[in-house]
Design a protein around this motif. Structure first.
Motif, PDB file in Angstrom:
ATOM      1  N   ILE A   1      41.727 -77.853  67.846  1.00 57.86           N
ATOM      2  CA  ILE A   1      42.325 -78.893  68.102  1.00 57.86           C
ATOM      3  C   ILE A   1      40.793 -80.514  67.957  1.00 57.86           C
ATOM      4  O   ILE A   1      40.927 -81.533  68.225  1.00 57.86           O
ATOM      5  CB  ILE A   1      42.737 -78.894  69.141  1.00 57.86           C
ATOM      6  N   ARG A   2      40.421 -79.557  68.243  1.00 60.93           N
ATOM      7  CA  ARG A   2      38.827 -80.557  69.036  1.00 60.93           C
ATOM      8  C   ARG A   2      38.421 -81.141  67.132  1.00 60.93           C
ATOM      9  O   ARG A   2      37.629 -82.476  67.813  1.00 60.93           O
ATOM     10  CB  ARG A   2      38.088 -79.463  69.811  1.00 60.93           C
ATOM     11  N   ASN A   3      38.514 -80.037  66.475  1.00 63.46           N
ATOM     12  CA  ASN A   3      38.158 -80.683  65.158  1.00 63.46           C
ATOM     13  C   ASN A   3      38.775 -81.601  64.364  1.00 63.46           C
ATOM     14  O   ASN A   3      38.877 -82.643  63.494  1.00 63.46           O
ATOM     15  CB  ASN A   3      37.975 -79.332  63.900  1.00 63.46           C
ATOM     16  N   ILE A   4      40.500 -81.635  64.547  1.00 67.88           N
ATOM     17  CA  ILE A   4      41.396 -82.445  64.370  1.00 67.88           C
ATOM     18  C   ILE A   4      41.278 -83.716  65.175  1.00 67.88           C
ATOM     19  O   ILE A   4      40.796 -84.438  64.150  1.00 67.88           O
ATOM     20  CB  ILE A   4      42.801 -81.530  64.619  1.00 67.88           C
TER      21      ILE A   4
ATOM     22  N   ASP B   1      49.876 -72.770  63.547  1.00 67.08           N
ATOM     23  CA  ASP B   1      49.796 -71.982  63.789  1.00 67.08           C
ATOM     24  C   ASP B   1      48.215 -70.950  64.107  1.00 67.08           C
ATOM     25  O   ASP B   1      47.352 -70.317  63.915  1.00 67.08           O
ATOM     26  CB  ASP B   1      50.235 -70.593  63.658  1.00 67.08           C
ATOM     27  N   ALA B   2      47.685 -72.514  64.937  1.00 67.34           N
ATOM     28  CA  ALA B   2      46.568 -72.361  65.047  1.00 67.34           C
ATOM     29  C   ALA B   2      46.299 -72.846  66.548  1.00 67.34           C
ATOM     30  O   ALA B   2      45.335 -74.017  66.743  1.00 67.34           O
ATOM     31  CB  ALA B   2      45.426 -72.681  64.190  1.00 67.34           C
ATOM     32  N   ALA B   3      46.336 -73.149  67.683  1.00 68.80           N
ATOM     33  CA  ALA B   3      46.264 -73.690  68.938  1.00 68.80           C
ATOM     34  C   ALA B   3      45.227 -73.499  69.739  1.00 68.80           C
ATOM     35  O   ALA B   3      45.189 -71.955  70.650  1.00 68.80           O
ATOM     36  CB  ALA B   3      47.753 -73.517  69.591  1.00 68.80           C
ATOM     37  N   THR B   4      43.786 -73.536  68.796  1.00 71.57           N
ATOM     38  CA  THR B   4      42.748 -73.238  70.024  1.00 71.57           C
ATOM     39  C   THR B   4      41.767 -74.412  70.309  1.00 71.57           C
ATOM     40  O   THR B   4      41.694 -75.373  69.440  1.00 71.57           O
ATOM     41  CB  THR B   4      41.929 -72.295  69.004  1.00 71.57           C
ATOM     42  N   TYR B   5      41.421 -73.854  71.505  1.00 70.62           N
ATOM     43  CA  TYR B   5      40.139 -75.969  71.666  1.00 70.62           C
ATOM     44  C   TYR B   5      39.149 -75.799  70.342  1.00 70.62           C
ATOM     45  O   TYR B   5      39.501 -77.161  70.454  1.00 70.62           O
ATOM     46  CB  TYR B   5      39.130 -74.868  73.274  1.00 70.62           C
TER      47      TYR B   5
ATOM     48  N   ALA C   1      47.395 -84.365  68.007  1.00 71.39           N
ATOM     49  CA  ALA C   1      46.751 -83.109  67.838  1.00 71.39           C
ATOM     50  C   ALA C   1      46.622 -81.317  67.776  1.00 71.39           C
ATOM     51  O   ALA C   1      46.790 -80.890  67.248  1.00 71.39           O
ATOM     52  CB  ALA C   1      44.934 -82.989  68.137  1.00 71.39           C
ATOM     53  N   CYS C   2      47.656 -81.616  68.609  1.00 75.70           N
ATOM     54  CA  CYS C   2      47.808 -80.297  69.267  1.00 75.70           C
ATOM     55  C   CYS C   2      48.995 -79.853  69.006  1.00 75.70           C
ATOM     56  O   CYS C   2      49.754 -79.395  68.049  1.00 75.70           O
ATOM     57  CB  CYS C   2      48.736 -80.135  71.216  1.00 75.70           C
ATOM     58  N   LYS C   3      50.499 -80.866  68.549  1.00 70.46           N
ATOM     59  CA  LYS C   3      51.554 -80.969  67.755  1.00 70.46           C
ATOM     60  C   LYS C   3      50.921 -80.414  65.638  1.00 70.46           C
ATOM     61  O   LYS C   3      51.600 -79.692  65.559  1.00 70.46           O
ATOM     62  CB  LYS C   3      52.484 -82.612  67.231  1.00 70.46           C
ATOM     63  N   ARG C   4      49.816 -80.528  65.352  1.00 71.44           N
ATOM     64  CA  ARG C   4      48.944 -80.395  64.294  1.00 71.44           C
ATOM     65  C   ARG C   4      48.807 -78.750  64.678  1.00 71.44           C
ATOM     66  O   ARG C   4      49.161 -77.533  63.261  1.00 71.44           O
ATOM     67  CB  ARG C   4      48.024 -81.156  63.450  1.00 71.44           C
ATOM     68  N   ALA C   5      48.088 -78.799  65.127  1.00 73.72           N
ATOM     69  CA  ALA C   5      47.570 -77.511  65.397  1.00 73.72           C
ATOM     70  C   ALA C   5      49.099 -76.400  65.732  1.00 73.72           C
ATOM     71  O   ALA C   5      48.442 -75.305  65.166  1.00 73.72           O
ATOM     72  CB  ALA C   5      47.233 -77.444  66.760  1.00 73.72           C
ATOM     73  N   LEU C   6      49.470 -76.755  66.346  1.00 72.18           N
ATOM     74  CA  LEU C   6      51.208 -75.709  66.483  1.00 72.18           C
ATOM     75  C   LEU C   6      52.141 -75.521  65.333  1.00 72.18           C
ATOM     76  O   LEU C   6      52.049 -74.285  65.214  1.00 72.18           O
ATOM     77  CB  LEU C   6      51.563 -76.120  67.622  1.00 72.18           C
ATOM     78  N   GLN C   7      51.780 -77.037  64.219  1.00 72.85           N
ATOM     79  CA  GLN C   7      52.078 -76.404  62.905  1.00 72.85           C
ATOM     80  C   GLN C   7      51.447 -75.443  62.543  1.00 72.85           C
ATOM     81  O   GLN C   7      51.663 -74.933  61.086  1.00 72.85           O
ATOM     82  CB  GLN C   7      52.812 -77.607  62.284  1.00 72.85           C
TER      83      GLN C   7
END
Length: 198
Positions: free
Chosen positions: A160-163, A153-157, A145-151
């Protein structure tokens, strides 16, 4: 003379001061800072449509203009003290060590969150929130999930929780094949290619 502003009804809530020096204000799902020496204390919140006051033993310890934005942090800089004893074990390195146990992408997200925070205490809480997601979803899913958030450019809690909540961290066969630069259509003798239609 008559008052210059209309009378506002006052309501009350009870709240414990959290470790980062804020009380949680449930009507708006937001946070208000108090002086750090009240961390761990039970307080009473008096509020109107425009003002939030925090009291400890009938003494007002904080006054804020009310902000109804959900999840907002309302901070008086004088209330915060990152060097206070309650934060002795909380530092960027502390959170990076905890994040690294769950994967490189989790570590990268936590570093991004800590870099963005206006106040260290807020960044610490958000970083802890991301790390705690491994309890519900496991380290492998959290790292994906963190990998997708970084791709994105949305590294927020929240992102990540929604992913994780929507299972967007689980790559489908289609996306996995794209990542591996392979066709998502399996090889089969009955499938004709472009050359069959010339």
């Amino acid at each position: 003379p008559l008052p210059g502003s209309a009378y506002e009804l006052k309501d009350y809530r009870r709240a414990k001061v959290q470790k980062m020096g804020y009380v949680y204000f449930s009507p708006d799902k937001s946070y208000y800072s108090v002086p750090y020496r009240y961390i761990g204390k039970e307080t009473t919140i008096h509020y109107t449509g425009s003002v939030v006051e925090i009291y400890y033993h009938q003494k007002r310890i904080a006054l804020h203009r009310r902000h109804t934005e959900k999840g907002s942090y309302n901070t008086n800089r004088e209330h915060l003290s990152s060097t206070h004893k309650y934060y002795s074990d909380w530092s960027p390195e502390f959170f990076k060590r905890k994040a690294a146990r769950h994967g490189d992408h989790v570590l990268s997200c936590v570093e991004a969150i800590l870099a963005k925070g206006d106040y260290p205490e807020i960044g610490y809480k958000r970083a802890m929130g991301v790390i705690q997601l491994h309890k519900a979803y496991g380290a492998e899913r959290l790292d994906n999930a963190c990998k997708r958030a970084l791709q994105a450019d949305a590294a927020t809690y929240m992102r990540i929780r929604n992913i994780l909540k929507n299972n967007l961290d689980k790559s489908s066969l289609f996306y996995r094949d794209l990542e591996e630069d392979k066709s998502h259509i399996p090889d089969h003798g009955n499938i004709r290619g472009a050359s069959a239609y010339q």
